[in-house]
Motif scaffolding. Structure first.
Motif, mmCIF file in Angstrom:
data_model
loop_
_atom_site.group_PDB
_atom_site.id
_atom_site.type_symbol
_atom_site.label_atom_id
_atom_site.label_comp_id
_atom_site.label_asym_id
_atom_site.label_seq_id
_atom_site.Cartn_x
_atom_site.Cartn_y
_atom_site.Cartn_z
ATOM 1 N N LYS A 46 15.931 -6.662 9.145
ATOM 2 C CA LYS A 46 16.645 -5.453 9.518
ATOM 3 C C LYS A 46 17.519 -4.954 8.383
ATOM 4 C CE LYS A 46 19.859 -3.641 12.964
ATOM 5 N NZ LYS A 46 20.661 -3.955 14.175
ATOM 6 N N TYR A 47 18.196 -5.859 7.685
ATOM 7 C CA TYR A 47 19.124 -5.469 6.627
ATOM 8 C C TYR A 47 18.548 -5.642 5.225
ATOM 9 C CZ TYR A 47 22.561 -5.236 10.332
ATOM 10 O OH TYR A 47 23.238 -4.887 11.473
ATOM 11 N N GLY A 48 17.232 -5.785 5.118
ATOM 12 C CA GLY A 48 16.598 -5.828 3.806
ATOM 13 C C GLY A 48 16.797 -7.123 3.042
ATOM 14 N N LEU A 49 17.119 -8.210 3.729
ATOM 15 C CA LEU A 49 17.308 -9.490 3.056
ATOM 16 C C LEU A 49 16.012 -10.285 2.947
ATOM 17 C CD1 LEU A 49 20.601 -10.563 4.843
ATOM 18 C CD2 LEU A 49 20.369 -9.437 2.634
ATOM 19 N N ARG A 50 14.987 -9.888 3.667
ATOM 20 C CA ARG A 50 13.692 -10.575 3.632
ATOM 21 C C ARG A 50 12.599 -9.548 3.334
ATOM 22 N NH1 ARG A 50 11.173 -15.148 6.022
ATOM 23 N NH2 ARG A 50 13.182 -15.794 6.873
ATOM 24 N N GLU A 51 11.699 -9.885 2.400
ATOM 25 C CA GLU A 51 10.604 -8.997 2.036
ATOM 26 C C GLU A 51 9.465 -9.150 3.045
ATOM 27 O OE1 GLU A 51 8.168 -7.809 -2.026
ATOM 28 O OE2 GLU A 51 8.780 -9.896 -1.677
ATOM 29 N N SER A 52 8.971 -8.034 3.545
ATOM 30 C CA SER A 52 7.895 -8.085 4.528
ATOM 31 C C SER A 52 6.584 -8.498 3.864
ATOM 32 C CB SER A 52 7.729 -6.715 5.196
ATOM 33 O OG SER A 52 7.344 -5.742 4.240
ATOM 34 N N GLY A 53 5.669 -9.042 4.665
ATOM 35 C CA GLY A 53 4.387 -9.477 4.129
ATOM 36 C C GLY A 53 3.560 -8.327 3.584
ATOM 37 N N ARG A 54 3.632 -7.164 4.259
ATOM 38 C CA ARG A 54 2.873 -6.001 3.786
ATOM 39 C C ARG A 54 3.393 -5.531 2.427
ATOM 40 N NH1 ARG A 54 4.296 -3.093 7.442
ATOM 41 N NH2 ARG A 54 2.761 -3.599 9.027
ATOM 42 N N HIS A 55 4.732 -5.481 2.302
ATOM 43 C CA HIS A 55 5.315 -5.044 1.023
ATOM 44 C C HIS A 55 4.992 -6.047 -0.084
ATOM 45 C CE1 HIS A 55 8.548 -4.575 -1.987
ATOM 46 N NE2 HIS A 55 8.417 -3.289 -1.708
ATOM 47 N N ARG A 56 5.015 -7.345 0.227
ATOM 48 C CA ARG A 56 4.693 -8.354 -0.779
ATOM 49 C C ARG A 56 3.225 -8.257 -1.210
ATOM 50 N NH1 ARG A 56 6.984 -11.960 1.614
ATOM 51 N NH2 ARG A 56 5.297 -12.818 2.881
ATOM 52 N N PHE A 57 2.333 -7.968 -0.259
ATOM 53 C CA PHE A 57 0.911 -7.834 -0.592
ATOM 54 C C PHE A 57 0.688 -6.665 -1.550
ATOM 55 C CE2 PHE A 57 -3.121 -5.695 0.342
ATOM 56 C CZ PHE A 57 -4.015 -6.711 0.034
ATOM 57 N N PHE A 58 1.287 -5.507 -1.237
ATOM 58 C CA PHE A 58 1.098 -4.345 -2.102
ATOM 59 C C PHE A 58 1.751 -4.556 -3.468
ATOM 60 C CE2 PHE A 58 0.516 -2.043 2.025
ATOM 61 C CZ PHE A 58 -0.783 -1.636 1.773
ATOM 62 N N ARG A 59 2.902 -5.248 -3.500
ATOM 63 C CA ARG A 59 3.579 -5.462 -4.786
ATOM 64 C C ARG A 59 2.764 -6.378 -5.694
ATOM 65 N NH1 ARG A 59 6.681 -9.478 -6.319
ATOM 66 N NH2 ARG A 59 6.947 -10.241 -4.203
ATOM 67 N N LYS A 60 2.066 -7.358 -5.121
ATOM 68 C CA LYS A 60 1.287 -8.288 -5.938
ATOM 69 C C LYS A 60 -0.052 -7.704 -6.364
ATOM 70 C CE LYS A 60 3.214 -12.633 -4.203
ATOM 71 N NZ LYS A 60 2.907 -13.900 -3.488
ATOM 72 N N ASN A 61 -0.660 -6.875 -5.509
ATOM 73 C CA ASN A 61 -2.024 -6.419 -5.777
ATOM 74 C C ASN A 61 -2.100 -5.024 -6.384
ATOM 75 O OD1 ASN A 61 -3.835 -8.627 -4.452
ATOM 76 N ND2 ASN A 61 -2.253 -8.216 -2.939
ATOM 77 N N LEU A 62 -1.115 -4.192 -6.148
ATOM 78 C CA LEU A 62 -1.129 -2.855 -6.725
ATOM 79 C C LEU A 62 -0.443 -2.892 -8.080
ATOM 80 C CD1 LEU A 62 -0.352 -0.524 -3.687
ATOM 81 C CD2 LEU A 62 -2.556 -1.085 -4.689
ATOM 82 N N LYS A 63 -1.217 -2.890 -9.134
ATOM 83 C CA LYS A 63 -0.678 -2.954 -10.490
ATOM 84 C C LYS A 63 -0.641 -1.590 -11.179
ATOM 85 C CE LYS A 63 -0.483 -7.430 -10.119
ATOM 86 N NZ LYS A 63 0.807 -8.121 -9.970
ATOM 87 N N GLU A 64 -1.124 -0.545 -10.528
ATOM 88 C CA GLU A 64 -1.157 0.786 -11.114
ATOM 89 C C GLU A 64 -1.076 1.814 -9.996
ATOM 90 O OE1 GLU A 64 -4.781 1.137 -13.237
ATOM 91 O OE2 GLU A 64 -6.075 0.683 -11.537
ATOM 92 N N PRO A 65 -0.896 3.084 -10.329
ATOM 93 C CA PRO A 65 -0.805 4.103 -9.271
ATOM 94 C C PRO A 65 -2.059 4.158 -8.400
ATOM 95 C CG PRO A 65 -0.042 4.984 -11.365
ATOM 96 C CD PRO A 65 -0.603 3.626 -11.660
ATOM 97 N N ILE A 66 -1.862 4.594 -7.147
ATOM 98 C CA ILE A 66 -2.967 4.638 -6.197
ATOM 99 C C ILE A 66 -4.020 5.651 -6.640
ATOM 100 C CG2 ILE A 66 -3.552 5.142 -3.786
ATOM 101 C CD1 ILE A 66 -0.829 4.140 -2.995
ATOM 102 N N SER A 67 -3.586 6.721 -7.335
ATOM 103 C CA SER A 67 -4.559 7.727 -7.787
ATOM 104 C C SER A 67 -5.576 7.119 -8.748
ATOM 105 C CB SER A 67 -3.822 8.886 -8.451
ATOM 106 O OG SER A 67 -3.055 8.423 -9.559
ATOM 107 N N ASN A 68 -5.108 6.206 -9.631
ATOM 108 C CA ASN A 68 -6.051 5.544 -10.548
ATOM 109 C C ASN A 68 -7.042 4.672 -9.786
ATOM 110 O OD1 ASN A 68 -4.484 6.770 -12.422
ATOM 111 N ND2 ASN A 68 -3.591 4.926 -13.274
ATOM 112 N N GLY A 69 -6.560 3.976 -8.760
ATOM 113 C CA GLY A 69 -7.469 3.163 -7.950
ATOM 114 C C GLY A 69 -8.490 4.002 -7.211
#
Length: 304
Positions: free
Chosen positions: A108-131
């Motif tokens: 709720k207060y942003g102290l824990r990173e969500s699984g969805r956000h962690r997945f995108f942060r690890k796998n998205l290395k460039e802008p979505i338009s390039n993908g």
């Protein structure tokens, strides 16, 4: 606390409080005058010193809190002081605010990173338009290769050895009918995707090596027959008819080669080429529409 308005009177008056004696020219004393010293009122913030028994009580309490020099010199006190500097491991705090669990509170207060956000942060290395552009390039490549497979079938090339097994793991006789009777590139897309798996890459490497061995054996076995056809073919009957049929087949090959050039240009251009071609077609349609409107206006003016 008693209401203190004035300080206590001094037991021994100072020179300012004493009377001042004045004498006239003959030496007779004049009337005695006193210098008045203003009294200071005690404010609520003023510090009033303790006197009497109160000071003794404070000294006694301070002695009880602080250790005496004899206690400090004892070895037990020194050991206790050394232990006081040790880091005491504490258990992790259990946060429970208003009946919310610790996990929900941190999310709720942003102290824990969500699984969805962690997945995108690890796998998205460039802008979505390039993908998206890379995905479009892959689909355009599969679409162009499906047409190249059809042209190879017309040339009676059923093996992938001509393209060095670069069009995937599914054999050409199997993937070409799927793309021909289904949607375009329906057989080429899974073929290219499966070709990226390590297991299928090993299969492709084995096919390349096997093709080299088979071609070497075929060349060795067919060598005398090739020499025979080169020397004797012109002396066999219907030589001219066979030559004319060969020339017609070469004309068909020219038409197929033009189609192959179009498919290769589609693959090399990728998604950016498709978008550029779409913009070009739009400009041509607008130009034709403008020319048509101008021609209609000229005809109307001539009629008038």
């Amino acid at each position: 606390m008693p209401d203190i308005e004035l300080f206590q009177k001094k037991l021994f008056p100072s020179l300012a409080d004493q009377s001042i004696a004045r004498f006239d020219e003959e030496g007779n004393p004049l009337k005695t005058q006193f210098r008045e010293v203003p009294r200071e009122e005690a404010s609520p913030l003023s510090i009033i010193p303790r006197i009497g028994n109160d000071a003794d009580v404070v000294r006694t309490k301070v002695r009880e809190l602080l250790p005496s020099p004899e206690e400090i010199s004892t070895p037990n006190y020194q050991a206790l002081s050394r232990e006081s500097y040790k880091i005491i491991p504490l258990p992790p705090a259990r946060i429970s605010v208003g009946g919310i669990s610790q996990r929900a509170y941190e999310k709720k207060y942003g102290l824990r990173e969500s699984g969805r956000h962690r997945f995108f942060r690890k796998n998205l290395k460039e802008p979505i338009s390039n993908g998206l552009m890379k995905s479009g390039d892959f689909l355009v490549k599969a679409y162009g290769q499906s047409y190249l497979d059809r042209f190879d079938i017309l040339r009676f090339k059923f093996s992938d050895k001509n393209n060095n097994y670069s069009r995937g793991i599914i054999p050409k006789p199997l993937r070409t009918p799927i793309s021909l009777f289904g949607t375009p590139a329906m057989g080429n897309i899974p073929s290219l995707l499966l070709n990226k798996i390590p297991i299928t890459q090993g299969i492709t490497t084995y096919r390349r090596g096997r093709r080299k061995r088979v071609d070497a054996i075929k060349g060795w076995l067919a060598k005398p027959f090739r020499r025979f056809t080169t020397n004797v073919s012109s002396q066999l009957p219907l030589h001219e008819h066979r030559y004319k049929a060969t020339q017609k087949i070469r004309g068909i090959n020219d038409w197929i080669s033009r189609g192959e050039q179009w498919a290769e240009s589609l693959i090399n251009g990728g998604m950016s080429g498709v978008l550029a071609r779409r913009r070009q077609k739009k400009l041509l349609r607008e130009r034709r529409a403008r020319l048509r409107d101008s021609a209609q206006k000229r005809t109307q003016m001539h009629k008038r």
